[in-house]
Design a protein around this motif. Structure first.
Motif, PDB file in Angstrom:
ATOM      1  N   GLN A  36       0.818  -1.227   0.111  1.00  0.00           N
ATOM      2  CA  GLN A  36       0.148  -0.109   0.118  1.00  0.00           C
ATOM      3  C   GLN A  36       0.977   1.412  -0.016  1.00  0.00           C
ATOM      4  O   GLN A  36       0.465   2.277  -0.707  1.00  0.00           O
ATOM      5  N   LEU A  37       2.084   1.145   0.678  1.00  0.00           N
ATOM      6  CA  LEU A  37       2.801   2.401   0.788  1.00  0.00           C
ATOM      7  C   LEU A  37       3.414   2.486  -0.601  1.00  0.00           C
ATOM      8  O   LEU A  37       3.688   3.865  -1.059  1.00  0.00           O
ATOM      9  N   ALA A  38       3.885   1.590  -1.327  1.00  0.00           N
ATOM     10  CA  ALA A  38       4.512   1.722  -2.536  1.00  0.00           C
ATOM     11  C   ALA A  38       3.607   2.240  -3.659  1.00  0.00           C
ATOM     12  O   ALA A  38       3.822   3.059  -4.451  1.00  0.00           O
ATOM     13  N   GLY A  39       2.234   1.726  -3.393  1.00  0.00           N
ATOM     14  CA  GLY A  39       1.109   2.246  -4.295  1.00  0.00           C
ATOM     15  C   GLY A  39       0.791   3.698  -4.166  1.00  0.00           C
ATOM     16  O   GLY A  39       0.604   4.376  -5.095  1.00  0.00           O
ATOM     17  N   GLY A  40       0.692   4.138  -2.891  1.00  0.00           N
ATOM     18  CA  GLY A  40       0.451   5.419  -2.651  1.00  0.00           C
ATOM     19  C   GLY A  40       1.672   6.307  -2.965  1.00  0.00           C
ATOM     20  O   GLY A  40       1.343   7.348  -3.580  1.00  0.00           O
ATOM     21  N   THR A  41       2.782   5.994  -2.948  1.00  0.00           N
ATOM     22  CA  THR A  41       3.921   6.831  -3.404  1.00  0.00           C
ATOM     23  C   THR A  41       3.905   6.860  -4.548  1.00  0.00           C
ATOM     24  O   THR A  41       4.119   7.898  -5.115  1.00  0.00           O
ATOM     25  N   LEU A  42       3.775   5.921  -5.327  1.00  0.00           N
ATOM     26  CA  LEU A  42       3.691   5.824  -6.847  1.00  0.00           C
ATOM     27  C   LEU A  42       2.416   6.645  -7.448  1.00  0.00           C
ATOM     28  O   LEU A  42       2.763   7.370  -8.408  1.00  0.00           O
ATOM     29  N   GLY A  43       1.789   6.623  -6.726  1.00  0.00           N
ATOM     30  CA  GLY A  43       0.452   7.608  -7.175  1.00  0.00           C
ATOM     31  C   GLY A  43       0.716   9.018  -6.952  1.00  0.00           C
ATOM     32  O   GLY A  43       0.408   9.767  -7.656  1.00  0.00           O
ATOM     33  N   PHE A  44       1.124   9.254  -5.779  1.00  0.00           N
ATOM     34  CA  PHE A  44       1.496  10.740  -5.440  1.00  0.00           C
ATOM     35  C   PHE A  44       2.461  11.261  -6.530  1.00  0.00           C
ATOM     36  O   PHE A  44       2.536  12.239  -6.964  1.00  0.00           O
ATOM     37  N   THR A  45       3.608  10.284  -6.791  1.00  0.00           N
ATOM     38  CA  THR A  45       4.656  10.811  -7.683  1.00  0.00           C
ATOM     39  C   THR A  45       4.026  11.081  -9.194  1.00  0.00           C
ATOM     40  O   THR A  45       4.422  11.907  -9.818  1.00  0.00           O
ATOM     41  N   PHE A  46       3.225  10.074  -9.716  1.00  0.00           N
ATOM     42  CA  PHE A  46       2.500  10.198 -10.857  1.00  0.00           C
ATOM     43  C   PHE A  46       1.714  11.395 -11.032  1.00  0.00           C
ATOM     44  O   PHE A  46       1.965  12.290 -11.879  1.00  0.00           O
ATOM     45  N   ALA A  47       0.795  11.576 -10.022  1.00  0.00           N
ATOM     46  CA  ALA A  47      -0.100  13.073  -9.911  1.00  0.00           C
ATOM     47  C   ALA A  47       0.924  14.214  -9.929  1.00  0.00           C
ATOM     48  O   ALA A  47       0.171  15.223 -10.613  1.00  0.00           O
ATOM     49  N   ASN A  48       1.999  14.038  -9.125  1.00  0.00           N
ATOM     50  CA  ASN A  48       2.706  15.361  -9.242  1.00  0.00           C
ATOM     51  C   ASN A  48       3.503  15.523 -10.409  1.00  0.00           C
ATOM     52  O   ASN A  48       3.577  16.757 -10.895  1.00  0.00           O
ATOM     53  N   VAL A  49       3.981  14.585 -11.178  1.00  0.00           N
ATOM     54  CA  VAL A  49       4.598  14.805 -12.377  1.00  0.00           C
ATOM     55  C   VAL A  49       3.643  15.027 -13.443  1.00  0.00           C
ATOM     56  O   VAL A  49       4.130  16.090 -14.224  1.00  0.00           O
ATOM     57  N   THR A  50       2.437  14.545 -13.649  1.00  0.00           N
ATOM     58  CA  THR A  50       1.719  14.489 -14.798  1.00  0.00           C
ATOM     59  C   THR A  50       0.566  15.846 -14.411  1.00  0.00           C
ATOM     60  O   THR A  50       0.378  16.406 -15.531  1.00  0.00           O
ATOM     61  N   GLY A  51       0.208  16.003 -13.219  1.00  0.00           N
ATOM     62  CA  GLY A  51      -0.798  16.831 -13.258  1.00  0.00           C
ATOM     63  C   GLY A  51      -0.301  18.303 -12.351  1.00  0.00           C
ATOM     64  O   GLY A  51      -0.607  19.268 -13.088  1.00  0.00           O
ATOM     65  N   PHE A  52       0.235  18.207 -11.090  1.00  0.00           N
ATOM     66  CA  PHE A  52       0.340  19.204 -10.532  1.00  0.00           C
ATOM     67  C   PHE A  52       1.385  20.138 -11.012  1.00  0.00           C
ATOM     68  O   PHE A  52       1.436  21.615 -11.077  1.00  0.00           O
ATOM     69  N   SER A  53       2.607  19.534 -11.650  1.00  0.00           N
ATOM     70  CA  SER A  53       3.494  20.332 -12.298  1.00  0.00           C
ATOM     71  C   SER A  53       3.030  21.250 -13.696  1.00  0.00           C
ATOM     72  O   SER A  53       3.660  22.248 -13.696  1.00  0.00           O
ATOM     73  N   VAL A  54       2.197  20.387 -14.142  1.00  0.00           N
ATOM     74  CA  VAL A  54       1.948  21.109 -15.695  1.00  0.00           C
ATOM     75  C   VAL A  54       0.892  22.261 -15.140  1.00  0.00           C
ATOM     76  O   VAL A  54       1.012  23.470 -15.578  1.00  0.00           O
TER      77      VAL A  54
END
Length: 115
Positions: free
Chosen positions: A61-79
């Motif tokens: 669950q920790l790995a999945g959540g961290t991967l989700g936060f990273t993906f959202a940060n790179v693709t969404g929040f940064s743009v």
């Protein structure tokens, strides 16, 4: 006249009007910086607390959540952050030039792009 200073100079030889202007500007900048800093700290605290709770659930669950936060940060929040940052100087220049039509147009286009 103490220490050979002119009447309009402070203790370090700086003009007293300059010292007053700098102190006034620091107050204005601090008034803007404090809420922004608090908002960023709350954002990072939310992510840190969520990650800590995911760690209690388990490694997967920790790995999945961290991967989700990273993906959202790179693709969404940064743009979104980049688009908002590009709007800021344009709006500042339009406001300074009293070109309110361009200011409205820029704000409207940014809202449409970010929606």
């Amino acid at each position: 006249m103490a220490l050979g200073l002119r009447d309009n100079e402070g203790a370090e030889g700086w003009p007293s009007s300059l010292v007053r202007d700098v102190i006034s500007e620091l107050g204005v900048q601090g008034g803007m910086a404090i809420p922004l800093s608090e908002m960023n700290l709350m954002w990072f605290a939310k992510v840190a607390i969520t990650t800590a709770f995911l760690g209690w659930l388990g490694d997967l669950q920790l790995a999945g959540g961290t991967l989700g936060f990273t993906f959202a940060n790179v693709t969404g929040f940064s743009v979104l952050n980049g688009l908002c940052s590009a709007m800021e100087p344009m709006c500042g220049q339009a406001y300074g030039a009293k070109n309110y039509q361009l200011l409205r147009k820029t704000l409207f286009m940014a809202i449409m792009l970010l929606s």
